[in-house]
Structures are given as structure tokens and as C-alpha cells.
Design a protein around this motif. Structure first.
Motif, PDB file in Angstrom:
ATOM      1  N   GLY A  45      -4.614  19.375  12.577  1.00 12.90           N
ATOM      2  CA  GLY A  45      -6.045  19.159  12.729  1.00 12.90           C
ATOM      3  C   GLY A  45      -6.855  20.010  11.772  1.00 12.90           C
ATOM      4  O   GLY A  45      -7.806  19.535  11.139  1.00 12.90           O
ATOM      5  N   ILE A  46      -6.502  21.273  11.659  1.00 13.24           N
ATOM      6  CA  ILE A  46      -7.225  22.194  10.778  1.00 13.24           C
ATOM      7  C   ILE A  46      -7.179  21.715   9.330  1.00 13.24           C
ATOM      8  O   ILE A  46      -8.169  21.813   8.596  1.00 13.24           O
ATOM      9  N   PHE A  47      -6.030  21.173   8.918  1.00 12.99           N
ATOM     10  CA  PHE A  47      -5.864  20.740   7.536  1.00 12.99           C
ATOM     11  C   PHE A  47      -6.180  19.256   7.332  1.00 12.99           C
ATOM     12  O   PHE A  47      -6.027  18.750   6.212  1.00 12.99           O
ATOM     13  N   ALA A  52       1.456  15.916   8.377  1.00  9.84           N
ATOM     14  CA  ALA A  52       2.066  17.093   7.754  1.00  9.84           C
ATOM     15  C   ALA A  52       3.255  17.596   8.560  1.00  9.84           C
ATOM     16  O   ALA A  52       3.254  17.576   9.791  1.00  9.84           O
ATOM     17  N   ALA A  53       4.276  18.063   7.846  1.00 13.31           N
ATOM     18  CA  ALA A  53       5.414  18.730   8.471  1.00 13.31           C
ATOM     19  C   ALA A  53       5.105  20.220   8.524  1.00 13.31           C
ATOM     20  O   ALA A  53       4.752  20.819   7.506  1.00 13.31           O
ATOM     21  N   LEU A 182     -14.357  31.336  -0.401  1.00 15.18           N
ATOM     22  CA  LEU A 182     -14.791  30.071  -0.993  1.00 15.18           C
ATOM     23  C   LEU A 182     -15.682  29.264  -0.062  1.00 15.18           C
ATOM     24  O   LEU A 182     -16.375  28.348  -0.516  1.00 15.18           O
ATOM     25  N   ASP A 183     -15.646  29.571   1.227  1.00 12.29           N
ATOM     26  CA  ASP A 183     -16.457  28.859   2.215  1.00 12.29           C
ATOM     27  C   ASP A 183     -16.234  27.347   2.120  1.00 12.29           C
ATOM     28  O   ASP A 183     -17.168  26.550   2.021  1.00 12.29           O
ATOM     29  N   CYS A 184     -14.960  26.986   2.150  1.00  9.50           N
ATOM     30  CA  CYS A 184     -14.590  25.568   2.087  1.00  9.50           C
ATOM     31  C   CYS A 184     -13.637  25.275   3.235  1.00  9.50           C
ATOM     32  O   CYS A 184     -13.301  26.156   4.028  1.00  9.50           O
ATOM     33  N   THR A 185     -13.182  24.042   3.343  1.00  8.31           N
ATOM     34  CA  THR A 185     -12.233  23.689   4.396  1.00  8.31           C
ATOM     35  C   THR A 185     -10.810  23.907   3.906  1.00  8.31           C
ATOM     36  O   THR A 185     -10.541  23.904   2.694  1.00  8.31           O
ATOM     37  N   PRO A 186      -9.859  24.092   4.835  1.00  5.63           N
ATOM     38  CA  PRO A 186      -8.458  24.191   4.419  1.00  5.63           C
ATOM     39  C   PRO A 186      -7.989  22.974   3.617  1.00  5.63           C
ATOM     40  O   PRO A 186      -7.203  23.104   2.683  1.00  5.63           O
ATOM     41  N   ALA A 187      -8.473  21.796   3.983  1.00 10.41           N
ATOM     42  CA  ALA A 187      -8.103  20.593   3.223  1.00 10.41           C
ATOM     43  C   ALA A 187      -8.628  20.667   1.798  1.00 10.41           C
ATOM     44  O   ALA A 187      -7.937  20.279   0.845  1.00 10.41           O
ATOM     45  N   LEU A 249      -4.592  31.078  15.630  1.00 11.13           N
ATOM     46  CA  LEU A 249      -5.432  29.933  15.283  1.00 11.13           C
ATOM     47  C   LEU A 249      -6.489  29.618  16.336  1.00 11.13           C
ATOM     48  O   LEU A 249      -7.608  29.221  15.990  1.00 11.13           O
ATOM     49  N   GLU A 250      -6.152  29.787  17.608  1.00 14.92           N
ATOM     50  CA  GLU A 250      -7.069  29.378  18.668  1.00 14.92           C
ATOM     51  C   GLU A 250      -8.386  30.153  18.603  1.00 14.92           C
ATOM     52  O   GLU A 250      -8.404  31.364  18.411  1.00 14.92           O
TER      53      GLU A 250
END
Length: 346
Positions: A45-47, A52-53, A182-187, A249-250
Motif C-alpha cells: 500500500g505504501i508503495f 510487489a514481492a 524530497l517530500d515525495c511518495t515512496p512510489a 510502519l504503523e
């Protein structure tokens, strides 16, 4: 006044609590625990990568070596910088786990440019049976000198790699610190930028010892599982790895911890600008600072109780400049930072 490494700090309370919560009763072993199911879903979800594996190992070296082993044939070469962790700090683990693949160094420092990468790839003539064949590109984010690749720089590097049909692996031991900067998303910083696989670091950012390995192409999953087992990195009581990552992560703990570490480094860097004779080697961009002082100033700091790494000998001419590395983690207090700065100015 401990600034030697973010490896040396304590567990974040959220991680410790998650481990304690997992330490009850019986759960399936070897990575099929229900906590790992939650971790896998969270990371996907985060990425923004539902296919994804996702796997966990206990060390960054295991993550790098096993991931590169999965992406690399023994007759290939991995393109990386001279200061990359896989070249300097892993005792040939990548070469061992790839079955003898070479490392080909790109550029002269901690970052490579797209032009440098292209030139180095061209050094290896494809199809010549007498030479190493072209293999994966490895990038470190945050780099070993505390610098960060912009999204544009990542796109440029992966574009070159894909032009030659090569995968790109990202060593993300300090992934969260870069993400905060960078203030961006992991994706944005991974598959959208052309990254094929990465390690998501936890150990340096509040965990006891856990790293996630993520492949955006699940076709690599089975081979990685076999390599992890064969390499003795499949934990039987895997739930304790899973619990760390879930606690990390939570609730955004991983980003909260990275933000605190980066903020601590920014406070330290701001104060260092007033220290006589100090020169920054690189502009601080995350949670690491590289700066130089005359050796006698380092002696003063060490006698006063400061602990940090020197990139040079302790012994030598008193006025010779020596570079130091200062690293902040989430747990360092403003009081310790201010004590160090007062000592440095004295």
C-alpha cells in the motif's frame, strides 16, 4: 554526545512495543506468520504496488547481497559508485552471493551521473565472451556521503540502465531520510522513477535489526526465497522481524523517526556554522554531516566526550585538516546537540 552512527541508537518505543506484543503464544515460523501478512499489505500500500514481492532480512548486507544475487548472473558486473556500501563495507558479500560477479565503479565519489553511467556501461562490449557482461545498476539513497539523488537524477540513471536492458537496484538503508528530504511518495522515488528493486531500511531508523527487500516484478520472488534460505537468512522465529517492521510502519513511525533524525542533523549543522575553523565537505541533506577541522580540534572534542567517526588518522600534525562524519538518529536530544556545539566552540 554520540554521533558515530545511527546504527547505535535505541529502538523506537513503537518498535519495542510491537515486538513485545508479538512475544506471546505460538505463531507459524519461517515467514508465514500473520504479522508478515500485515507487513506485506502495508508495504504494498505504501508503495502503491499491489503485486510487489516483499521479504524481510536482519541486515543491510543481507538485503543488498541477496537482492543483487537475484538480479545478477555470475558472469555479469554490477555498476556502482566507488563509495557504495557494496564496494567498501560488505567484505565481498555481493560478489559471494552473486556467484562471483564483478563490481564496476562509476564516477569518483558517492554519486554517479547519467553520463558517467553510460560511459562505464559502454566500457563493457556486449557479446564478448572474454569479458564480464553488463549487469544491474546499484544506487544508494541517501548516499554514503549524506547526499540525495533528486527524482530527476534517479529518472536519468534508470533511463540509461533501461536503454541497455539493465535493472536498477536501490540500497535504501536510509530510504526514509531521503523520502522526508524530497517530500515525495515512496512510489515517486522507486518504481515511478524506474527502480526495479530496493531495500527499505529499518535498522538505522529505530528498529533492532530488520530490512525489507522489495521487488516490483514478482517474477523474482521464488528465486529470492531460495537464495534467502540457501544463504542462511531465513529466520525461523520470523515473527520478530515482522513485528519490528509492523511497529516501524504503523502510524507513520518510520517517517516520524526519519523526520526527527533529519531535524536533529539540521540543528547540528546550523550550529556548526559558527564553529571556528570548521568547513563543510558536503552540504548536509539528510541526517549525516561531513565536515573538517584541524586535528587538534578533534582532540579537544574527543577529550571532552564527543564520539564520532574520523575519515583519517587520529595521529599526525596538529594543524592538518581531518574530515569527520556526524550522524543523528531520531533519539538524539537537543541538549546533547547543544552540548556538542558548546564543546566545539570552546
Amino acid at each position: 554526545m554520540y554521533f558515530a552512527s545511527d546504527n547505535s541508537g535505541p529502538m523506537h518505543p513503537a518498535v519495542a512495543q510491537a515486538m513485545m506484543a508479538a512475544d506471546a503464544g505460538f505463531q507459524p515460523s519461517y515467514g508465514i506468520d500473520p504479522i508478515m501478512d500485515d507487513v506485506r499489505a502495508q508495504i504494498r500500500g505504501i508503495f502503491e504496488a499491489p503485486e510487489a514481492a516483499v521479504y524481510l532480512v536482519a541486515t543491510g548486507t543481507a538485503a543488498n547481497a541477496l537482492a543483487l544475487g537475484t538480479l545478477t548472473q555470475p558472469w555479469q558486473t554490477v555498476f556502482c559508485t566507488p563509495l557504495s556500501h557494496i564496494n567498501v563495507d560488505e567484505c565481498h558479500a555481493p560478489e559471494f552471493y552473486t556467484g562471483g560477479a564483478k563490481l564496476s565503479l562509476v564516477g569518483t565519489a558517492d554519486k554517479m551521473s547519467a553520463a558517467e553511467l553510460r560511459a562505464r556501461i559502454e566500457d563493457w562490449t556486449r557479446g564478448d565472451v572474454h569479458t564480464s557482461q553488463r549487469g544491474p545498476v546499484q544506487i544508494t539513497q541517501v548516499t554514503e556521503m549524506g547526499r540525495i539523488y533528486t527524482l530527476e537524477e534517479l529518472h536519468a540513471l534508470t533511463s540509461v540502465a533501461r536503454e541497455y536492458g539493465l535493472p536498477t537496484y536501490l540500497d535504501g538503508a536510509r530510504f526514509a531520510n531521503a523520502l522526508v528530504t524530497l517530500d515525495c511518495t515512496p512510489a515517486d522515488m522507486t518504481w515511478k522513477a524506474g527502480i526495479d528493486a530496493l531495500s527499505l531500511g529499518g535498522t538505522k531508523n529505530g528498529c533492532a535489526g530488520v530490512e525489507a527487500v522489495i521487488f516490483f516484478d514478482p517474477a523474482h520472488a521464488w528465486e529470492f526465497e531460495l537464495r534467502r534460505k540457501r544463504g542462511a537468512h531465513l529466520f525461523s522465529k520470523h515473527r520478530y522481524l515482522s513485528a519490528q517492521m509492523r511497529g516501524y510502519l504503523e502510524g507513520g513511525t518510520w517517517l516520524e523517526a526519519a523526520s526527527a533524525a533529519n531535524s536533529n542533523a539540521a540543528r547540528l549543522a546550523a550550529g556548526l556554522r559558527d564553529v571556528p575553523d570548521l568547513e563543510f565537505v558536503e552540504v548536509p541533506e539528510a541526517n549525516m554531516i561531513f565536515a573538517s577541522l584541524p586535528r587538534h580540534r578533534h582532540d579537544h572534542l574527543h577529550v571532552g566526550g564527543a564520539v564520532y567517526r574520523l575519515l583519517g588518522d587520529r595521529e599526525g600534525a596538529a594543524d592538518e585538516r581531518v574530515t569527520m562524519r556526524l550522524v543523528c538518529d531520531w533519539s538524539i536530544t537537543h541538549g546533547l546537540i547543544d552540548d556538542f556545539l558548546a564543546l566545539a566552540r570552546g
